[in-house]
Design an enzyme around this catalytic site. Structure first.
Site, PDB file in Angstrom:
ATOM      1  N   GLU A  12      10.508   1.271   0.102  1.00 26.91           N
ATOM      2  CA  GLU A  12      11.518   0.266  -0.243  1.00 26.91           C
ATOM      3  C   GLU A  12      12.123   0.498  -1.623  1.00 26.91           C
ATOM      4  O   GLU A  12      13.328   0.521  -1.790  1.00 26.91           O
ATOM      5  CB  GLU A  12      10.910  -1.139  -0.179  1.00 26.91           C
ATOM      6  CG  GLU A  12      10.550  -1.600   1.219  1.00 26.91           C
ATOM      7  CD  GLU A  12       9.963  -3.000   1.219  1.00 26.91           C
ATOM      8  OE1 GLU A  12      10.470  -3.849   0.463  1.00 26.91           O
ATOM      9  OE2 GLU A  12       8.999  -3.244   1.965  1.00 26.91           O
ATOM     10  N   ASP A 106       6.539  -1.873   2.436  1.00 31.09           N
ATOM     11  CA  ASP A 106       5.444  -2.703   1.919  1.00 31.09           C
ATOM     12  C   ASP A 106       4.503  -3.190   3.024  1.00 31.09           C
ATOM     13  O   ASP A 106       4.921  -3.398   4.168  1.00 31.09           O
ATOM     14  CB  ASP A 106       6.011  -3.898   1.149  1.00 31.09           C
ATOM     15  CG  ASP A 106       6.594  -3.484  -0.194  1.00 31.09           C
ATOM     16  OD1 ASP A 106       6.408  -2.320  -0.586  1.00 31.09           O
ATOM     17  OD2 ASP A 106       7.244  -4.318  -0.847  1.00 31.09           O
ATOM     18  N   TYR A 334      -0.935  -3.988  -4.730  1.00 28.06           N
ATOM     19  CA  TYR A 334       0.225  -4.752  -4.249  1.00 28.06           C
ATOM     20  C   TYR A 334       0.148  -6.190  -4.764  1.00 28.06           C
ATOM     21  O   TYR A 334      -0.848  -6.884  -4.542  1.00 28.06           O
ATOM     22  CB  TYR A 334       0.240  -4.736  -2.727  1.00 28.06           C
ATOM     23  CG  TYR A 334       1.493  -5.270  -2.097  1.00 28.06           C
ATOM     24  CD1 TYR A 334       2.741  -4.718  -2.394  1.00 28.06           C
ATOM     25  CD2 TYR A 334       1.443  -6.315  -1.180  1.00 28.06           C
ATOM     26  CE1 TYR A 334       3.900  -5.199  -1.801  1.00 28.06           C
ATOM     27  CE2 TYR A 334       2.602  -6.802  -0.577  1.00 28.06           C
ATOM     28  CZ  TYR A 334       3.817  -6.239  -0.895  1.00 28.06           C
ATOM     29  OH  TYR A 334       4.960  -6.717  -0.302  1.00 28.06           O
TER      30      TYR A 334
END
Length: 719
Positions: A12, A106, A334
């Site tokens: 992304e 993600d 993350y």
């Protein structure tokens, strides 16, 4: 000559490219989508309410805003990344030539949906999608990236369906409610989640306005040696004689009237005798769980004094990678997660680090690590747990080792995350409590000795933890039957406080407790109610609804009580989870929702009456229609009642000002640009200027300018 296979890794964010590239061989090429590549149409619903089939469009590049200077437009174009069409064309061209395509967006439902959109676009463009493989990693490390490539999977269609259902629900509610509220009360938007946040803020404001304080008094004694005594029990004969009607005994005694407290004071002598010293009791204080998105937001807001959007931005930088000693390294996992789980393997690494760095006595016990509070168990029922808690990728990279190699903001947030993670794997702090009991004319008092016996996790966490209320007394100073004289006998007045207004931290906590919002949306929710002028920050910290916000909350609560409430939102999240698990059909759910919602919507269109406040004696200079007061995004204004045929707006007395953005510095609270402003009172600057946040009045951060400083102007525009 040997032909090497070519591979594409689709991610992304372009900021990850350099970090990931060093873990891959030369036959891999990384392509960034820069977020979503397709979305529902911007100005239409994007699907019909019969089959709910989405009509996807390639996301269009944003046009420069009106009024932006030519200089700023030129700089915008120069810095702009490729538009989505260019990204897709490049991706399709490379995908047709590639032997393998890894979709590495993600590791959440939104990321799964982006991978599916890429897959679907490639399929439409004639690419052999059998070459596509979905991979996920929760951190950008060599081990995680290579393990993901070695274990690809199919795109989880049910996850995608759940995410697209959320998008369609939000579009249905947002489009329909926003259109209605815009036409009735001139409110710009009324989204599903932002309206719940506004409801929370408004209800809290109502409680504050209705609050009536309760007063009470305590009788507190200070001995000549400084020991503080609390009244624990009143002589029964005295209590009966004086006829106390309302006494509340908790840890001490509260008097409902000052007169009652004064009567007890009059029956005290100067001598306080020790009649008992309790056996010492040990009390343990345990470290908190590792961060998830909501708790990181809350802590950084409270401890670093940052705004939510800034926390999100800096955490993303630490996740995508920073340059340390000419090497691109990702420092944390993350940052969007609702889980506090970490792998046993990672936990062992941290336990070994604790033992080596602080000693074996500081290592947490297994029972401590396995323990769960009732609150944790209750909260975990609302957790998707798609990936691990937020943690440093390499625990051996200490904050001090990178302090001078990354930005101060990156260092501050990394230190917060690193410290919380290490502390979680450290032993509990142990306190010793001893009660010393005194008597005076059969009235009983006590003093508390509270000392830290073993610091445990507080060895590293004291800087961030709440201050301990330690009361250290010299126990050798006290003995049974020993008497002490009083220095002061105080009657202290107390009163209950009104409910506190929400801060960004407490609003996130309230939303999470009720199962509202997702880790990726918290900062957006908090920001949008400010941008829409539905709420403002008092003292730059506390949410308070504006007049427009109160009007919107009232109409939504009155006309959509079954939609704009926490129960609907919680049930919706449960259903989305069930769609993700493949146990509920998305179209059936949307159809059932629309049937109910459309009925309520039609009733509201009739019930909500548009109120117009005409200004007596003032007419429009253009068409002679009467002028009216209106509510806009930036507050109230006066305009023509013949709008939209006549668009006259009465100008305020404030003249247009030139906005000068400062080069190379941002607001430390919200990350917005800083602007040169002129102070009303003279300072030490000759031109009387200072730096202020461009997000004023929502953010009131200021910074002084040195007298000799002459910074380069970045942009200049007239508003």
């Amino acid at each position: 000559m040997t032909n090497h296979s070519s591979k594409i890794l689709v991610i992304e964010s372009p900021n990850k490219v350099k970090t990931i590239k060093k873990y891959l061989t030369d036959d891999y090429e990384i392509v960034a989508t820069v977020g979503h590549i397709r979305d529902l149409p911007k100005y239409t619903l994007g699907f019909n309410t019969e089959d709910f089939v989405p009509k996807w469009e390639i996301i269009q590049e944003k046009k420069p805003a009106k009024g932006v200077s030519a200089t700023k437009k030129a700089k915008t174009v120069k810095k702009a990344v490729k538009n989505k069409k260019e990204i897709i064309d490049e991706l399709v061209d490379k995908a047709k030539k590639a032997d393998e395509i890894y979709l590495a967006t993600d590791p959440d439902r939104e990321g799964e949906a982006i991978s599916w959109h890429v897959y679907d676009v490639l399929k439409e463009k004639g690419v052999n999608v059998n070459k596509c493989k979905r991979i996920i990693f929760n951190e950008i490390s060599e081990k995680a990236v290579k393990n993901a490539i070695a274990n690809p999977r199919e795109i989880q269609k049910d996850w995608v369906s759940s995410q697209i259902t959320r998008r369609r629900l939000d579009r249905l509610i947002g489009f329909k409610l926003s259109s209605l509220m815009k036409s009735k009360i001139n409110a710009d938007s009324a989204g599903r989640v932002q309206s719940i946040a506004l409801k929370f803020i408004t209800e809290r404001e109502e409680l504050i306005n209705k609050f009536v304080p309760r007063f009470w008094w305590t009788l507190d004694v200070i001995l000549k040696d400084g020991t503080e005594l609390m009244l624990r029990k009143i002589d029964e004969k005295l209590k009966d004689k004086l006829g106390f009607k309302e006494l509340e005994e908790v840890s001490g005694i509260d008097f409902n009237t000052k007169e009652d407290a004064e009567l007890v004071k009059q029956h005290l002598s100067d001598k306080y005798r020790v009649y008992a010293i309790d056996t010492p009791k040990l009390k343990s204080s345990y470290p908190k769980e590792v961060y998830k998105t909501s708790t990181l937001q809350q802590d950084a807001i409270n401890k670093l004094k940052w705004r939510s959007m800034k926390i999100t931005s800096v955490a993303q930088e630490l996740y995508e990678g920073v340059t340390i000693d000419d090497e691109q390294i990702a420092l944390i996992s993350y940052p969007r997660t609702d889980s506090t789980r970490l792998s046993p393997e990672y936990g062992k690494t941290v336990l070994d680090f604790v033992a080596k760095t602080y000693g074996k006595d500081y290592v947490a016990t297994q029972s401590q690590l396995n323990g769960e509070t009732k609150a944790n168990k209750k909260q975990k029922a609302k957790v998707q747990d798609a990936h691990e808690a937020i943690h440093p990728i390499d625990i051996s990279i200490t904050p001090d080792s990178v302090k001078n190699k990354i930005s101060s903001d990156q260092y501050s947030l990394y230190k917060l995350i690193w410290t919380r993670t290490v502390a979680h794997y450290m032993a509990a702090a142990v306190y010793e409590l001893v009660n010393i009991r005194f008597i005076n004319n059969n009235n009983k008092f006590y003093a508390v000795n509270n000392t830290l016996k073993f610091d445990g996790y507080k060895k590293i966490y004291t800087h961030y933890d709440d201050k301990d209320h330690l009361r250290k007394l010299d126990l050798n100073h006290f003995a049974i039957d020993k008497e002490f004289e009083a220095k002061d006998v105080l009657l202290n007045e107390h009163q209950t406080k009104p409910p506190a207004r929400f801060t960004q931290a407490t609003l996130i906590e309230a939303l999470e407790t009720e199962g509202i919002g997702r880790p990726s949306t918290y900062s957006t929710i908090l920001d949008i109610v400010l941008k829409r002028n539905y709420a403002e920050l008092v003292n730059g910290r506390y949410y308070k609804t504006t007049d427009l916000g109160q009007k919107l909350a009232f109409e939504l609560d009155k006309n959509f009580p079954t939609i704009i409430n926490k129960e609907f939102t919680k049930n919706m999240e449960t259903t989305l989870d069930e769609i993700a698990q493949g146990t509920v059909n998305d179209v059936s759910y949307l159809q059932a929702f629309w049937n109910d919602f459309s009925e309520v919507l039609n009733e509201a269109k009739t019930n909500i009456v548009k109120k117009v406040e005409y200004i007596e004696g003032k007419n429009c200079p253009n068409c002679s229609s009467q002028l009216v007061r209106r509510e806009g995004r930036y507050g109230p204004f006066v305009g023509c009642s013949n709008f939209p045929k006549c668009k006259f707006i009465e100008k305020s007395e404030q003249k247009a000002k030139e906005i000068v953005y400062e080069e190379g510095v941002k607001c430390e609270l919200c990350h917005a640009k800083l602007i040169r402003r002129v102070a009303k009172k003279k300072g030490r600057n000759k031109d009387n200027t200072f730096l202020g946040c461009s997000n004023f009045p929502k953010c009131k951060y200021t910074k002084s300018l040195e007298p000799e400083k002459d910074e380069t102007i970045r942009d200049s525009t007239i508003i």
